[in-house]
Write a protein that holds these residues in place. Structure first.
Motif, PDB file in Angstrom:
ATOM      1  N   LEU A 218       4.221   5.245  -5.765  1.00 44.05           N
ATOM      2  CA  LEU A 218       4.366   5.041  -7.202  1.00 44.05           C
ATOM      3  C   LEU A 218       3.239   5.682  -7.989  1.00 44.05           C
ATOM      4  N   LEU A 219       2.050   5.781  -7.379  1.00 43.16           N
ATOM      5  CA  LEU A 219       0.951   6.464  -8.059  1.00 43.16           C
ATOM      6  C   LEU A 219       1.350   7.892  -8.389  1.00 43.16           C
ATOM      7  N   GLU A 220       1.919   8.588  -7.415  1.00 37.25           N
ATOM      8  CA  GLU A 220       2.355   9.972  -7.653  1.00 37.25           C
ATOM      9  C   GLU A 220       3.471  10.013  -8.689  1.00 37.25           C
ATOM     10  N   GLU A 221       4.357   9.037  -8.605  1.00 36.89           N
ATOM     11  CA  GLU A 221       5.480   8.989  -9.549  1.00 36.89           C
ATOM     12  C   GLU A 221       5.002   8.712 -10.964  1.00 36.89           C
TER      13      GLU A 221
ATOM     14  N   GLU B 125       3.477  11.569 -13.028  1.00 37.35           N
ATOM     15  CA  GLU B 125       4.423  12.502 -13.632  1.00 37.35           C
ATOM     16  C   GLU B 125       5.262  11.848 -14.718  1.00 37.35           C
ATOM     17  N   ASP B 126       5.363  10.527 -14.670  1.00 42.37           N
ATOM     18  CA  ASP B 126       6.216   9.810 -15.618  1.00 42.37           C
ATOM     19  C   ASP B 126       5.334   9.006 -16.555  1.00 42.37           C
ATOM     20  N   THR B 127       5.232   9.435 -17.793  1.00 39.09           N
ATOM     21  CA  THR B 127       4.420   8.727 -18.773  1.00 39.09           C
ATOM     22  C   THR B 127       5.246   7.758 -19.607  1.00 39.09           C
ATOM     23  N   GLY B 128       6.504   7.538 -19.216  1.00 39.08           N
ATOM     24  CA  GLY B 128       7.348   6.601 -19.939  1.00 39.08           C
ATOM     25  C   GLY B 128       6.811   5.186 -19.836  1.00 39.08           C
TER      26      GLY B 128
ATOM     27  N   GLN C 145       0.830  -1.201   0.000  1.00 39.18           N
ATOM     28  CA  GLN C 145       0.000   0.000   0.000  1.00 39.18           C
ATOM     29  C   GLN C 145       0.868   1.256   0.000  1.00 39.18           C
ATOM     30  N   ARG C 146       1.946   1.239   0.790  1.00 41.72           N
ATOM     31  CA  ARG C 146       2.815   2.414   0.841  1.00 41.72           C
ATOM     32  C   ARG C 146       3.504   2.647  -0.496  1.00 41.72           C
ATOM     33  N   HIS C 147       4.099   1.581  -1.055  1.00 45.16           N
ATOM     34  CA  HIS C 147       4.756   1.725  -2.350  1.00 45.16           C
ATOM     35  C   HIS C 147       3.753   2.088  -3.434  1.00 45.16           C
ATOM     36  N   GLY C 148       2.536   1.510  -3.339  1.00 42.32           N
ATOM     37  CA  GLY C 148       1.526   1.802  -4.344  1.00 42.32           C
ATOM     38  C   GLY C 148       1.173   3.273  -4.374  1.00 42.32           C
ATOM     39  N   GLN C 149       1.029   3.895  -3.207  1.00 46.49           N
ATOM     40  CA  GLN C 149       0.708   5.318  -3.136  1.00 46.49           C
ATOM     41  C   GLN C 149       1.868   6.158  -3.658  1.00 46.49           C
TER      42      GLN C 149
END
Length: 431
Positions: free
Chosen positions: A67-70, A73-76, A61-65
């Motif tokens: 990474l969601l923000e990341e 911003e990153d559409t790669g 859950q922590r990583h998911g949140q």
């Protein structure tokens, strides 16, 4: 009391004990309040997972949140190779290096140690240990139905089309099972590709949602998934095997107590390495899931992937319904068909049951998932975060569409596995 529903029919309601708002009542589902979320997560009081699994879910859950923000911003479209990825490969190579060292030392003791009796004996034991702990490649399972290209050409053609849309190639084999899930993997030394397809999930999806499912799974090949990579994946398997071999004997005798004590240090090291490798690969695995969702949207459309996310929320319901069908057939409750006939129409009844779930229940499941951090398992980001990223992203059209003729042809190819697995469900799921 009652109110008028969306189709002009009377709907029974009760007052919410928290805020007093009218709460619709449905005999099939629990009552909950959409104004204050009273009773929205009726499963919250159920026993939770074990400590390790609970830790993994909290990390997920922590990583998911994060990474969601990341990912916003990153559409790669490619996964990153960060410090965790490098550390994972270092740990994996150390695991394999230890096994290789055992084999080398064993060979040297056997070949060069004939001047003594003990050295060849110890060398042989080390060789046997190295063989037992060697990296193992997955095999095709001995359950379900294994399909090759000649068995289902239209299904494999669809898989190839979806694979091309997400930037990869298709699979060599499809394994059909009864479960409500799907996954991809590899098998054998040559690392041939396999798609595991559960009818419990496949049968409740529309044709376009099935394209989304294939796009997500094949997206793992296109974007890479550290846990399924050859070096790291086999290291995880090896460490799991080490922990199993070194596990203490229960109700031990005196000699077994001594052995347990002697094995405590290597057992602790193996377990520590497994936890560490699991931890450092978790974030990469989470990112791979987000990337696979993005690939699925490009292949099947954003709308289809969003609908697929909702279907994932009812996978537990699918499993419960299959068990109910099995129990009902074997006990004859309610004057239902005999066990020999109950398999007929099983998948159609399952699809109809899920289709009857109202939108209000899906909304409850989405809210409960957000509160609980629901995910498919502890390696996936919470489903509501995956859904949010898809919905907030670009509204992509479908690159792959399934017409009625193709859907009918694939259904005909799967008819025999469907019948065999329906019989399996009726016979075995009650246990």
């Amino acid at each position: 009391m009652s109110t008028v529903g969306e189709h002009g029919t009377a709907v029974r309601t009760q007052s919410c004990p928290e805020c007093g708002e009218a709460v619709p009542m449905d005999a099939r589902f629990g009552a909950w309040c959409d104004a204050c979320d009273w009773n929205v997560d009726s499963a919250a009081t159920k026993p939770g997972p074990g400590r390790i699994e609970a830790l993994r879910r909290r990390l997920a859950q922590r990583h998911g949140q994060e990474l969601l923000e990341e990912m916003r911003e990153d559409t790669g479209a490619r996964p990153r190779r960060d410090t965790s990825s490098l550390l994972a490969h270092i740990i994996a190579l150390a695991v394999h290096g230890f096994t290789l060292a055992l084999a080398v030392v064993g060979v040297l003791l056997v070949v060069l140690g004939w001047s003594t009796v003990s050295q060849p004996v110890v060398g042989t034991l080390l060789l046997l240990l190295a063989i037992g702990l060697r990296p193992r490649f997955a095999k095709l399972p001995d359950y379900g139905t294994v399909l090759h290209r000649p068995d289902a050409p239209r299904l494999f053609a669809l898989i190839d089309e979806v694979a091309a849309a997400v930037g990869t190639t298709g699979v060599h084999t499809v394994v059909i099972g009864p479960q409500a899930n799907a996954s991809v993997g590899t098998f054998g030394v040559r690392q041939r590709r396999v798609l595991h397809l559960g009818l419990g999930l496949w049968e409740i999806l529309t044709p376009q949602e099935r394209v989304a499912l294939l796009g997500h799974e094949l997206g793992h090949y296109a974007n890479g998934d550290l846990r399924h990579a050859k070096i790291v994946g086999t290291a995880l398997s090896s460490l799991s095997l080490w922990c199993y071999v070194l596990a203490p004997t229960r109700s031990p005798s005196f000699l077994e107590r001594v052995a347990n004590a002697l094995m405590s240090v290597p057992r602790g090291l193996a377990h520590g390495l497994l936890v560490l490798l699991d931890h450092v690969t978790l974030r990469a695995s989470q990112r791979a899931e987000y990337l696979a969702d993005r690939a699925a949207s490009a292949a099947a459309s954003t709308t289809a992937v969003t609908a697929l996310m909702d279907r994932l929320l009812v996978c537990d319901t699918v499993d419960t319904e299959l068990r109910r069908e099995s129990v009902t057939a074997q006990t004859g409750i309610g004057g239902t068909k005999s066990r020999g006939e109950a398999w007929q129409g099983l998948w159609e009844r399952l699809a109809a049951h899920i289709a009857s779930v109202p939108e209000r229940e899906f909304e409850r499941l989405r809210r409960a998932g957000a509160l609980r951090g629901h995910s498919v398992d502890s390696t996936h980001p919470p489903t509501h975060l995956r859904r949010r990223l898809v919905v907030e992203g670009e509204d992509l059209p479908a690159r792959v569409r399934v017409d009625d003729l193709t859907a009918a042809a694939i259904a005909a190819e799967l008819a025999d596995p469907r019948n065999r697995l329906a019989r399996t469900v009726i016979r075995d799921y009650a246990g």
